[in-house]
Design an enzyme around this catalytic site. Structure first.
Site, PDB file in Angstrom:
ATOM      1  N   THR A   1       0.839  -1.209   0.000  1.00 18.74           N
ATOM      2  CA  THR A   1       0.000   0.000   0.000  1.00 18.74           C
ATOM      3  C   THR A   1       0.869   1.252   0.000  1.00 18.74           C
ATOM      4  OG1 THR A   1      -1.722  -1.192   1.202  1.00 18.74           O
ATOM      5  CG2 THR A   1      -1.811   1.208   1.304  1.00 18.74           C
TER       6      THR A   1
ATOM      7  N   ASN B   1      -5.793  -9.135  -7.992  1.00 18.45           N
ATOM      8  CA  ASN B   1      -5.814  -9.853  -6.712  1.00 18.45           C
ATOM      9  C   ASN B   1      -7.043 -10.723  -6.513  1.00 18.45           C
ATOM     10  OD1 ASN B   1      -6.581  -6.974  -6.681  1.00 18.45           O
ATOM     11  ND2 ASN B   1      -7.396  -7.447  -4.654  1.00 18.45           N
TER      12      ASN B   1
ATOM     13  N   SER C   1       5.160  -6.545  -2.042  1.00 17.50           N
ATOM     14  CA  SER C   1       4.888  -6.702  -0.609  1.00 17.50           C
ATOM     15  C   SER C   1       5.364  -8.076  -0.163  1.00 17.50           C
ATOM     16  CB  SER C   1       3.380  -6.561  -0.378  1.00 17.50           C
ATOM     17  OG  SER C   1       3.078  -6.766   0.982  1.00 17.50           O
ATOM     18  N   ALA C   2       6.142  -8.127   0.924  1.00 21.34           N
ATOM     19  CA  ALA C   2       6.792  -9.393   1.314  1.00 21.34           C
ATOM     20  C   ALA C   2       5.802 -10.463   1.742  1.00 21.34           C
ATOM     21  CB  ALA C   2       7.780  -9.125   2.453  1.00 21.34           C
ATOM     22  N   HIS C   3       4.673 -10.040   2.360  1.00 24.63           N
ATOM     23  CA  HIS C   3       3.811 -11.083   2.943  1.00 24.63           C
ATOM     24  C   HIS C   3       3.044 -11.888   1.908  1.00 24.63           C
ATOM     25  CE1 HIS C   3      -0.388  -9.271   3.059  1.00 24.63           C
ATOM     26  NE2 HIS C   3       0.296  -8.178   2.823  1.00 24.63           N
TER      27      HIS C   3
ATOM     28  N   THR D   1      13.876   4.844  10.579  1.00 22.39           N
ATOM     29  CA  THR D   1      14.851   3.786  10.865  1.00 22.39           C
ATOM     30  C   THR D   1      14.334   2.495  10.242  1.00 22.39           C
ATOM     31  OG1 THR D   1      15.483   4.881  12.895  1.00 22.39           O
ATOM     32  CG2 THR D   1      16.025   2.531  12.718  1.00 22.39           C
TER      33      THR D   1
ATOM     34  N   CYS E   1      -9.490  -7.798   1.794  1.00 25.21           N
ATOM     35  CA  CYS E   1      -9.819  -6.405   2.104  1.00 25.21           C
ATOM     36  C   CYS E   1     -11.316  -6.177   1.994  1.00 25.21           C
ATOM     37  CB  CYS E   1      -9.151  -5.448   1.123  1.00 25.21           C
ATOM     38  SG  CYS E   1      -7.440  -5.786   0.881  1.00 25.21           S
TER      39      CYS E   1
HETATM   40  N1  PLP Z   1      -1.918  -4.336  -4.198  1.00 23.20           N
HETATM   41  C1  PLP Z   1      -2.461  -5.546  -4.405  1.00 23.20           C
HETATM   42  C2  PLP Z   1      -2.714  -5.997  -5.807  1.00 23.20           C
HETATM   43  C3  PLP Z   1      -2.771  -6.379  -3.325  1.00 23.20           C
HETATM   44  O1  PLP Z   1      -3.322  -7.572  -3.538  1.00 23.20           O
HETATM   45  C4  PLP Z   1      -2.509  -5.915  -2.015  1.00 23.20           C
HETATM   46  C5  PLP Z   1      -2.870  -6.730  -0.834  1.00 23.20           C
HETATM   47  O2  PLP Z   1      -3.765  -7.569  -0.894  1.00 23.20           O
HETATM   48  C6  PLP Z   1      -1.925  -4.644  -1.842  1.00 23.20           C
HETATM   49  C7  PLP Z   1      -1.651  -3.886  -2.963  1.00 23.20           C
HETATM   50  C8  PLP Z   1      -1.606  -4.109  -0.498  1.00 23.20           C
HETATM   51  O3  PLP Z   1      -0.434  -4.700   0.001  1.00 23.20           O
HETATM   52  P1  PLP Z   1      -0.106  -4.607   1.575  1.00 23.20           P
HETATM   53  O4  PLP Z   1      -0.981  -5.611   2.240  1.00 23.20           O
HETATM   54  O5  PLP Z   1       1.343  -4.964   1.688  1.00 23.20           O
HETATM   55  O6  PLP Z   1      -0.365  -3.218   1.979  1.00 23.20           O
END
Ligand code: PLP
Length: 392
Positions: free
Chosen positions: A72, A151, A199-201, A237, A327
């Site tokens: 994000t 997504n 995004s790492a997760h 940091t 989300c």
């Molecule tokens: N962009 C996409 C296409 C995503 O699927 C997601 C999370 O589901 C994000 C951005 C947001 O990533 P983060 O959870 O690291 O903020």
């Protein structure tokens, strides 16, 4: 009860090799990377290793990678960091109508400030057609942002062509690759992309750490001002342990991508074919082949409003999947803006099941799922038709 996790687009379990790479920074190696003494330099070295590992995933150079706190934040940094270099009347931004809220909500915010935003349409099979970009782009288009993979439906976007068109009109090109990075090749030496969010997760790394690729020479205004870390682009940091984890996750994803993608495509296609043959009203949402290796999105004709019940019934059996993106799970039952953007009518846009596979899923788990799902769809169908018959 056996637990089966098929919701890797929401988040992924940490790879044990990633945990191992992070542990020293929670135990012995605590330094602040900005300190000049040995403790700081240890931390600094870990960050630079992580930067190199992320750069290698994209065939980029380490000085083109900035660490952020999330996908994000990376998306916000690009949209706001490009827009703020221009007066609103001199800055047109193009995105697609089925981006993640990290893009769409930021665009809404920029529109409130007076920036002009255009939203490209999406085809019924979940693809943003390059021709639509040619129609929308203007002399004052400064930035085009289209995701690498969606997504919810998992469809892959023609980012190379979209980037080429953007560049030929003098606009910068960003791709939100939060779902795609580490799963499909994204190589900036052959793709004219200026920014990539990661995004790492989503790739078996830790939560709360992201990265942004910024092509050398491309300017961006910082979102967070302060002590000048990350070359002044993102002060604060650094989260050293998380960066070490992201670096390791990127290294593993790059090394294992081709073998893992083949395995996931095999499991994915097996699920799609079995569901289509065993569940008469099931249909695949999104292009059959232009999709992420482990990503399936299903609709059930006549039962779209029941997707949430199906998800909960699967959960009762220990199987975690989702109805669209994590989300938006609180909006279950409402028409999905993503399916609406693909031209689905409000009834069909109400429900879909997203099944997303990952590194630790096995053939046996897929077999269990394929036994359970047809039974639950059948049970739910008989409950719903009884409900309709009695007017409930
Ligand atoms: N962009 C996409 C296409 C995503 O699927 C997601 C999370 O589901 C994000 C951005 C947001 O990533 P983060 O959870 O690291 O903020």
């Amino acid at each position: 009860m056996e637990h089966i996790y098929f919701d890797h687009s929401a988040t992924t379990p940490l790879d044990p090799r990633v945990v191992e790479a992070m542990l020293p920074f929670y135990q012995s190696d605590f330094g602040n990377p900005s300190s000049l003494h040995w403790a700081g330099q240890q931390a600094k070295q870990a960050i630079e290793t992580g930067r190199r590992q992320v750069a290698e995933l994209f065939c980029a150079s380490p000085d083109e990678i900035v660490f952020t706190a999330s996908g994000t934040e990376s998306d916000n940094m690009v949209l706001q960091g490009v827009a703020s270099q221009y007066q609103p009347q001199d800055c047109h931004i193009i995105t697609s109508s089925f981006e993640h809220p990290a893009i769409l909500e930021t665009c809404k915010y920029l529109a409130k400030l007076g920036y002009e935003i255009s939203y490209l349409p999406v085809s019924p099979d979940g693809i943003v057609e390059p021709e639509s970009l040619k129609l929308a782009i203007k002399p004052n288009t400064r930035l085009v942002s289209v995701m690498a993979a969606n997504n919810v439906v998992g469809t892959l976007q023609p980012v190379t062509e979209l980037a080429q068109i953007s560049k030929s009109y003098g606009a910068l090109f960003h791709t939100d690759a939060v779902q795609a990075a580490g799963k499909i090749p994204l190589h900036v030496d052959s793709m004219p992309i200026d920014f990539i969010s990661l995004s790492a997760h989503k790739l078996h790394g830790p939560k709360g750490i992201g990265a942004l690729y910024i092509r050398k020479g491309v300017k961006i205004e910082p979102l967070v001002h302060g002590g000048g870390q990350e070359r002044g682009i993102r002060s604060a940091t650094e989260n050293v342990a998380a960066i070490a984890g992201l670096g390791k996750a990127a290294e593993i994803a790059a090394a294992e991508m081709s073998v893992e993608a083949r395995r996931l495509v095999r499991l994915r296609d097996h699920i799609i074919e079995t569901v289509e043959s065993k569940i008469p009203n099931a249909y695949l949402i999104g292009h059959r082949y232009k999709r992420l290796p482990g990503h399936i999105c299903l609709g059930f004709a006549g039962q779209e409003g029941e997707a949430i019940h199906l998800m909960l019934a699967l959960n009762e059996e220990g199987i975690a999947i989702s109805t669209g993106s994590a989300c938006s799970s609180h909006q279950a039952g409402q028409p999905s803006y993503i399916l609406t953007a693909m031209g689905f009518d409000p009834i069909r846009a109400r429900g879909s099941l997203r099944i997303t596979l990952g590194r630790f899923n096995t053939d046996a788990e897929v077999d269990t799922f394929l036994k359970v799902l047809p039974r639950l769809v059948g049970e739910l169908r008989s409950v719903t038709s009884r409900g309709f018959a009695t007017g409930q």
